[in-house]
Scaffold this motif. Sequence first.
Motif, PDB file in Angstrom:
ATOM      1  N   LYS A  82       0.827  -1.209   0.000  1.00  0.00           N
ATOM      2  CA  LYS A  82       0.000   0.000   0.000  1.00  0.00           C
ATOM      3  C   LYS A  82       0.859   1.256   0.000  1.00  0.00           C
ATOM      4  O   LYS A  82       2.010   1.238   0.412  1.00  0.00           O
ATOM      5  CB  LYS A  82      -0.868   0.031   1.264  1.00  0.00           C
ATOM      6  CG  LYS A  82      -1.941  -1.005   1.310  1.00  0.00           C
ATOM      7  CD  LYS A  82      -2.524  -1.205   2.678  1.00  0.00           C
ATOM      8  CE  LYS A  82      -3.127  -0.018   3.321  1.00  0.00           C
ATOM      9  NZ  LYS A  82      -4.034  -0.366   4.410  1.00  0.00           N
ATOM     10  N   VAL A  83       0.267   2.329  -0.423  1.00  0.00           N
ATOM     11  CA  VAL A  83       0.892   3.636  -0.284  1.00  0.00           C
ATOM     12  C   VAL A  83       0.777   4.049   1.189  1.00  0.00           C
ATOM     13  O   VAL A  83      -0.308   3.994   1.775  1.00  0.00           O
ATOM     14  CB  VAL A  83       0.189   4.670  -1.183  1.00  0.00           C
ATOM     15  CG1 VAL A  83       0.768   6.052  -0.967  1.00  0.00           C
ATOM     16  CG2 VAL A  83       0.295   4.258  -2.646  1.00  0.00           C
ATOM     17  N   GLU A  84       1.913   4.468   1.774  1.00  0.00           N
ATOM     18  CA  GLU A  84       1.933   4.810   3.202  1.00  0.00           C
ATOM     19  C   GLU A  84       2.322   6.269   3.387  1.00  0.00           C
ATOM     20  O   GLU A  84       3.263   6.751   2.756  1.00  0.00           O
ATOM     21  CB  GLU A  84       2.982   3.960   3.937  1.00  0.00           C
ATOM     22  CG  GLU A  84       2.807   2.471   3.839  1.00  0.00           C
ATOM     23  CD  GLU A  84       3.989   1.752   4.457  1.00  0.00           C
ATOM     24  OE1 GLU A  84       3.819   1.165   5.552  1.00  0.00           O
ATOM     25  OE2 GLU A  84       5.088   1.770   3.862  1.00  0.00           O
ATOM     26  N   PHE A  85       1.639   6.916   4.285  1.00  0.00           N
ATOM     27  CA  PHE A  85       1.942   8.297   4.628  1.00  0.00           C
ATOM     28  C   PHE A  85       3.245   8.385   5.418  1.00  0.00           C
ATOM     29  O   PHE A  85       3.507   7.574   6.315  1.00  0.00           O
ATOM     30  CB  PHE A  85       0.790   8.853   5.469  1.00  0.00           C
ATOM     31  CG  PHE A  85       1.064  10.162   6.140  1.00  0.00           C
ATOM     32  CD1 PHE A  85       1.386  10.211   7.493  1.00  0.00           C
ATOM     33  CD2 PHE A  85       0.984  11.349   5.424  1.00  0.00           C
ATOM     34  CE1 PHE A  85       1.619  11.419   8.127  1.00  0.00           C
ATOM     35  CE2 PHE A  85       1.224  12.566   6.049  1.00  0.00           C
ATOM     36  CZ  PHE A  85       1.537  12.599   7.406  1.00  0.00           C
ATOM     37  N   LEU A  86       4.074   9.348   5.066  1.00  0.00           N
ATOM     38  CA  LEU A  86       5.291   9.600   5.832  1.00  0.00           C
ATOM     39  C   LEU A  86       5.175  10.874   6.663  1.00  0.00           C
ATOM     40  O   LEU A  86       5.345  10.865   7.877  1.00  0.00           O
ATOM     41  CB  LEU A  86       6.504   9.734   4.902  1.00  0.00           C
ATOM     42  CG  LEU A  86       6.962   8.484   4.167  1.00  0.00           C
ATOM     43  CD1 LEU A  86       8.122   8.823   3.244  1.00  0.00           C
ATOM     44  CD2 LEU A  86       7.351   7.399   5.147  1.00  0.00           C
ATOM     45  N   VAL A  87       4.875  11.998   5.981  1.00  0.00           N
ATOM     46  CA  VAL A  87       4.933  13.290   6.664  1.00  0.00           C
ATOM     47  C   VAL A  87       4.110  14.319   5.901  1.00  0.00           C
ATOM     48  O   VAL A  87       3.960  14.226   4.684  1.00  0.00           O
ATOM     49  CB  VAL A  87       6.412  13.736   6.779  1.00  0.00           C
ATOM     50  CG1 VAL A  87       6.996  14.020   5.407  1.00  0.00           C
ATOM     51  CG2 VAL A  87       6.588  14.919   7.706  1.00  0.00           C
ATOM     52  N   SER A  88       3.556  15.254   6.651  1.00  0.00           N
ATOM     53  CA  SER A  88       2.893  16.403   6.040  1.00  0.00           C
ATOM     54  C   SER A  88       3.555  17.679   6.538  1.00  0.00           C
ATOM     55  O   SER A  88       4.135  17.710   7.633  1.00  0.00           O
ATOM     56  CB  SER A  88       1.397  16.408   6.352  1.00  0.00           C
ATOM     57  OG  SER A  88       1.173  16.426   7.748  1.00  0.00           O
ATOM     58  N   PHE A  89       3.428  18.722   5.750  1.00  0.00           N
ATOM     59  CA  PHE A  89       4.202  19.940   5.992  1.00  0.00           C
ATOM     60  C   PHE A  89       3.337  21.130   5.648  1.00  0.00           C
ATOM     61  O   PHE A  89       2.715  21.164   4.583  1.00  0.00           O
ATOM     62  CB  PHE A  89       5.438  19.893   5.084  1.00  0.00           C
ATOM     63  CG  PHE A  89       6.519  20.872   5.403  1.00  0.00           C
ATOM     64  CD1 PHE A  89       6.617  22.071   4.706  1.00  0.00           C
ATOM     65  CD2 PHE A  89       7.477  20.580   6.360  1.00  0.00           C
ATOM     66  CE1 PHE A  89       7.635  22.964   4.966  1.00  0.00           C
ATOM     67  CE2 PHE A  89       8.508  21.463   6.625  1.00  0.00           C
ATOM     68  CZ  PHE A  89       8.594  22.664   5.921  1.00  0.00           C
ATOM     69  N   TYR A  90       3.284  22.087   6.554  1.00  0.00           N
ATOM     70  CA  TYR A  90       2.481  23.286   6.315  1.00  0.00           C
ATOM     71  C   TYR A  90       3.111  24.453   7.030  1.00  0.00           C
ATOM     72  O   TYR A  90       3.588  24.299   8.164  1.00  0.00           O
ATOM     73  CB  TYR A  90       1.036  23.076   6.804  1.00  0.00           C
ATOM     74  CG  TYR A  90       0.204  24.330   6.824  1.00  0.00           C
ATOM     75  CD1 TYR A  90      -0.080  24.988   8.027  1.00  0.00           C
ATOM     76  CD2 TYR A  90      -0.271  24.873   5.641  1.00  0.00           C
ATOM     77  CE1 TYR A  90      -0.828  26.153   8.041  1.00  0.00           C
ATOM     78  CE2 TYR A  90      -1.027  26.036   5.655  1.00  0.00           C
ATOM     79  CZ  TYR A  90      -1.298  26.665   6.854  1.00  0.00           C
ATOM     80  OH  TYR A  90      -2.034  27.821   6.857  1.00  0.00           O
ATOM     81  N   ASN A  91       3.142  25.583   6.392  1.00  0.00           N
ATOM     82  CA  ASN A  91       3.644  26.803   7.026  1.00  0.00           C
ATOM     83  C   ASN A  91       5.059  26.603   7.553  1.00  0.00           C
ATOM     84  O   ASN A  91       5.382  27.016   8.679  1.00  0.00           O
ATOM     85  CB  ASN A  91       2.677  27.219   8.146  1.00  0.00           C
ATOM     86  CG  ASN A  91       2.825  28.680   8.522  1.00  0.00           C
ATOM     87  OD1 ASN A  91       3.251  29.495   7.708  1.00  0.00           O
ATOM     88  ND2 ASN A  91       2.473  29.013   9.744  1.00  0.00           N
ATOM     89  N   ASN A  92       5.861  25.940   6.749  1.00  0.00           N
ATOM     90  CA  ASN A  92       7.280  25.730   7.046  1.00  0.00           C
ATOM     91  C   ASN A  92       7.563  24.867   8.260  1.00  0.00           C
ATOM     92  O   ASN A  92       8.642  24.987   8.873  1.00  0.00           O
ATOM     93  CB  ASN A  92       8.005  27.074   7.195  1.00  0.00           C
ATOM     94  CG  ASN A  92       8.282  27.703   5.844  1.00  0.00           C
ATOM     95  OD1 ASN A  92       8.654  27.014   4.899  1.00  0.00           O
ATOM     96  ND2 ASN A  92       8.071  28.993   5.752  1.00  0.00           N
ATOM     97  N   GLU A  93       6.620  24.034   8.611  1.00  0.00           N
ATOM     98  CA  GLU A  93       6.923  23.077   9.668  1.00  0.00           C
ATOM     99  C   GLU A  93       6.143  21.778   9.455  1.00  0.00           C
ATOM    100  O   GLU A  93       5.139  21.762   8.735  1.00  0.00           O
ATOM    101  CB  GLU A  93       6.632  23.663  11.049  1.00  0.00           C
ATOM    102  CG  GLU A  93       5.192  24.081  11.271  1.00  0.00           C
ATOM    103  CD  GLU A  93       5.012  24.704  12.651  1.00  0.00           C
ATOM    104  OE1 GLU A  93       5.999  25.216  13.223  1.00  0.00           O
ATOM    105  OE2 GLU A  93       3.885  24.668  13.149  1.00  0.00           O
ATOM    106  N   ILE A  94       6.636  20.731  10.082  1.00  0.00           N
ATOM    107  CA  ILE A  94       5.961  19.441   9.998  1.00  0.00           C
ATOM    108  C   ILE A  94       4.621  19.527  10.716  1.00  0.00           C
ATOM    109  O   ILE A  94       4.541  19.985  11.859  1.00  0.00           O
ATOM    110  CB  ILE A  94       6.841  18.330  10.599  1.00  0.00           C
ATOM    111  CG1 ILE A  94       8.045  18.067   9.687  1.00  0.00           C
ATOM    112  CG2 ILE A  94       6.036  17.054  10.800  1.00  0.00           C
ATOM    113  CD1 ILE A  94       9.049  17.071  10.250  1.00  0.00           C
ATOM    114  N   SER A  95       3.590  19.087  10.008  1.00  0.00           N
ATOM    115  CA  SER A  95       2.247  19.076  10.564  1.00  0.00           C
ATOM    116  C   SER A  95       1.966  17.745  11.259  1.00  0.00           C
ATOM    117  O   SER A  95       1.404  17.712  12.344  1.00  0.00           O
ATOM    118  CB  SER A  95       1.236  19.325   9.439  1.00  0.00           C
ATOM    119  OG  SER A  95      -0.057  19.437   9.931  1.00  0.00           O
ATOM    120  N   GLU A  96       2.374  16.669  10.619  1.00  0.00           N
ATOM    121  CA  GLU A  96       2.180  15.335  11.179  1.00  0.00           C
ATOM    122  C   GLU A  96       3.214  14.402  10.565  1.00  0.00           C
ATOM    123  O   GLU A  96       3.621  14.595   9.420  1.00  0.00           O
ATOM    124  CB  GLU A  96       0.772  14.821  10.856  1.00  0.00           C
ATOM    125  CG  GLU A  96       0.416  13.516  11.529  1.00  0.00           C
ATOM    126  CD  GLU A  96      -1.029  13.078  11.275  1.00  0.00           C
ATOM    127  OE1 GLU A  96      -1.783  13.820  10.611  1.00  0.00           O
ATOM    128  OE2 GLU A  96      -1.401  11.993  11.746  1.00  0.00           O
TER     129      GLU A  96
END
Lengths: 116, 111
Positions: free
Chosen positions: B42-56
């Motif tokens: 499966k496709v797996e989530f690694l990281v999300s990024f918003y406003n120049n910082e890691i969101s999750e």
Amino acid sequence: SQQGEEDPQALSIQEGENATMNCSYKTSINNLQWYRQNSGRGLVHLILIRSNEREKHSGRLRVTLDTSKKSSSLLITASRAADTASYFCATDQPRWGAGTASKLTFGTGTRLQVTL
Amino acid sequence: EPEVTQTPSHQVTQMGQEVILRCVPISNHLYFYWYRQILGQKVEFLVSFYNNEISEKSEIFDDQFSVERPDGSNFTLKIRSTKLEDSAMYFCASSRLGTQYFGPGTRLTVL
């Protein structure tokens, strides 16, 4: 089982027939999206359906969403050989606060083979 | 139509080496993501990024991984010391609202 499971795992049909793929999920969702992936290639976005929507159309695609059953289906009408690909559903969960990115949780996919 | 681009398309590296995978998201998008897909999985989530910082970030995204938006257009994923099990297809995605648009992916092979 896991968030986002499609069935069938594999589907083989002839050109011109309709293809139906199903997706089930476990938790509350914000949106459900369907993607197509040709072998070894990138993910192409097909359609997004929001949790307050029940049905959506885009060209030969029809997506339904039943939040009470936590399931969705993707129907491709009048299939073509070029529709041969893997199809994935992906869900994102409700988020709190503005500016919060939403991760997608993907299903295992349905491999569709359309033969001439 | 704008699209997400990724370079390189294929990267081969030796175990223990550092790699940087590059992405150019769609220009007016605000949210950026990295996912990976191990062959046949499966496709797996690694990281999300918003406003120049890691969101999750996911459990996969350990201290060996980092992300950066070094300028107004690029978004990079760095793996500091690659392991055999890092071999996968890595996808960058971006979004403005709900729909996430994916790049074509970088196939990373760790030998």
